[in-house]
Design a protein around this motif. Sequence first.
Motif, PDB file in Angstrom:
ATOM      1  N   ALA A   1      65.354  51.444  62.282  1.00 42.52           N
ATOM      2  CA  ALA A   1      65.905  52.098  61.662  1.00 42.52           C
ATOM      3  C   ALA A   1      67.538  51.337  61.637  1.00 42.52           C
ATOM      4  CB  ALA A   1      66.134  53.478  61.613  1.00 42.52           C
ATOM      5  N   GLN A   2      68.209  51.431  62.959  1.00 40.85           N
ATOM      6  CA  GLN A   2      69.728  51.244  62.677  1.00 40.85           C
ATOM      7  C   GLN A   2      69.979  49.511  62.062  1.00 40.85           C
ATOM      8  OE1 GLN A   2      69.974  52.282  66.865  1.00 40.85           O
ATOM      9  NE2 GLN A   2      70.600  53.525  66.973  1.00 40.85           N
ATOM     10  N   ILE A   3      68.477  48.895  63.131  1.00 39.74           N
ATOM     11  CA  ILE A   3      69.050  47.076  62.439  1.00 39.74           C
ATOM     12  C   ILE A   3      68.901  47.296  61.356  1.00 39.74           C
ATOM     13  CG2 ILE A   3      68.186  45.314  62.514  1.00 39.74           C
ATOM     14  CD1 ILE A   3      67.304  46.011  65.989  1.00 39.74           C
ATOM     15  N   ASP A   4      67.862  48.186  60.206  1.00 41.85           N
ATOM     16  CA  ASP A   4      67.694  48.013  59.208  1.00 41.85           C
ATOM     17  C   ASP A   4      69.113  48.752  58.202  1.00 41.85           C
ATOM     18  OD1 ASP A   4      65.037  47.340  59.149  1.00 41.85           O
ATOM     19  OD2 ASP A   4      63.955  48.786  59.149  1.00 41.85           O
ATOM     20  N   LEU A   5      69.872  49.793  58.983  1.00 42.74           N
ATOM     21  CA  LEU A   5      71.011  49.830  57.830  1.00 42.74           C
ATOM     22  C   LEU A   5      72.103  48.568  58.480  1.00 42.74           C
ATOM     23  CD1 LEU A   5      71.197  53.703  58.561  1.00 42.74           C
ATOM     24  CD2 LEU A   5      70.698  52.567  56.862  1.00 42.74           C
TER      25      LEU A   5
ATOM     26  N   GLY B   1      72.023  46.037  55.542  1.00 40.86           N
ATOM     27  CA  GLY B   1      72.443  46.352  54.685  1.00 40.86           C
ATOM     28  C   GLY B   1      71.363  46.685  53.478  1.00 40.86           C
ATOM     29  N   ARG B   2      69.795  47.338  54.362  1.00 33.55           N
ATOM     30  CA  ARG B   2      69.080  47.395  53.839  1.00 33.55           C
ATOM     31  C   ARG B   2      68.543  48.493  52.981  1.00 33.55           C
ATOM     32  NH1 ARG B   2      63.210  45.953  56.306  1.00 33.55           N
ATOM     33  NH2 ARG B   2      63.661  43.422  55.659  1.00 33.55           N
ATOM     34  N   ARG B   3      68.179  48.865  52.036  1.00 33.27           N
ATOM     35  CA  ARG B   3      68.351  50.413  51.187  1.00 33.27           C
ATOM     36  C   ARG B   3      67.612  50.788  51.554  1.00 33.27           C
ATOM     37  NH1 ARG B   3      65.582  52.288  46.437  1.00 33.27           N
ATOM     38  NH2 ARG B   3      64.857  49.951  46.172  1.00 33.27           N
ATOM     39  N   VAL B   4      67.681  52.326  52.004  1.00 30.08           N
ATOM     40  CA  VAL B   4      67.625  53.407  52.657  1.00 30.08           C
ATOM     41  C   VAL B   4      66.357  54.203  51.470  1.00 30.08           C
ATOM     42  CG1 VAL B   4      66.609  55.875  53.636  1.00 30.08           C
ATOM     43  CG2 VAL B   4      68.271  53.652  54.367  1.00 30.08           C
TER      44      VAL B   4
END
Length: 465
Positions: A113-117, A120-123
């Motif tokens: 989840a940290q790497i996705d954020l 710049g990936r949208r949650v």
Amino acid sequence: MGSRVQLYADIRHDARVDGLSIRELARKHGVHRRTVRQALAAAEPPPRKKPVCTAPRLDPYKPAIDEMLTYDLTAPRKQRHTATRILARLRDEHGATDLSYSTVRDYVRVRRAQIDLEAGRRVEAMVPQDHAPGAEAEVDFGEVYVILDGVKTKCHMFVYRLSHSGKAIHRVYPTGGQEAFLEGHIEAFHALGGIPTRHIRYDNLTSAVVQVIHGGDRLRDENERWVLFRSHYGFDAFYCQPGIDGAHEKGGVEGEVGWFRRNHLTPMPEVATLDELNDKIRAWEHDDNTRRITGHANTIGQDHHAELPHLAPLPADDFDPGLILHPRVDRSALITVRMVKYSVPAHLIGQRVRVSLRASCVVVFEGRTVLATHPRLGTRGVTRVELDHYLEVLRHKPGAFPGSTALAQARAAGAFTALRVWGCCRWGLLPGLGGCCQVVFEAAGVDEAADGVVGEVVEAQGDAA
């Protein structure tokens, strides 16, 4: 020992009523003076500090795990690393034999989840929906296995669900083709008493969509027969996003497929025909009217009753859901439909007939007249024949009667009896059998003396002559 809340209450009571000092309160209750001061300062105990869990054995491998998770940012959805796969790679490529699965799993859950954020990936957030009565419905297919006439058979369950009330219709078919898709709609429209006024939600199944046109606005190149069906019943289609991204857009019917399969089709139902199974399903659907869906104040039946006045009425005439084919009748009075042979009346040999291939049956027409109706068979290469279709041939070829496929299938179905033979002869359908009554009754497996009908057969033949 009581709770910390009770301990704090006792300390505060003794200090207030008895006027005990901090030292005396600590001695009386067996606690540290610091605890006494906390109790006197506030009635609610402070929350316990959660220990910080560390995994020192994992520290040397965290950069390798981060690299795998970063790679997943551009990898196909179904080919991304799971915690199990990451652990296997750490063991194979880095010799990490002292790591446990739970250690890797807990780190991957947080770090992914940290790497996705960081990338710049949208949650994605979900917005609760409210469906107006009679406005929307959802449709989906699900695979089910049935013990059909003693054989484990893969079938397809059509599910149609009203979004407001949650009332659903389920039908099991041998195929998931367009004919089942259309027939399921017609069954649902009649069973639920009307048609949604806004739209019905679908995924991009080939029975409705020829091509997904990318670029926004959810444009689709639709199947012409499907467009004709929608126009006939007067409703619009809403197509979800392709793939797993659109599954949540019709989550009600997605969940309904799984719920019904778990609660009514487990273990696998054992039936002789799919018609028998669908009759059972109708009874289960009636029982489900008393069920209350989570978040609904009323039962499914109550909400559906309130929803009925808001549904659009059905047209005067139903749409023929069958696929129209024009096969030629061969010399054995058989037509071939989807690699399965079905019999038709023998006088049509050499001609083309109109066939409506439906989800559960095959209907043969001559003009507007229905000549034959067969249950649809799902096994390729088999033959389905009706004895009545060959009676006019047997008038001229009585010797072919005892060994005919039509007789074997009629006997297996229990349709060929002494009364049936008498009726055929009485109406002149088998006059060519002449003195072969004994052959006919032996072929039918009937004891002529016991039934006492041979005399009537002969007399009937004499009258016909």
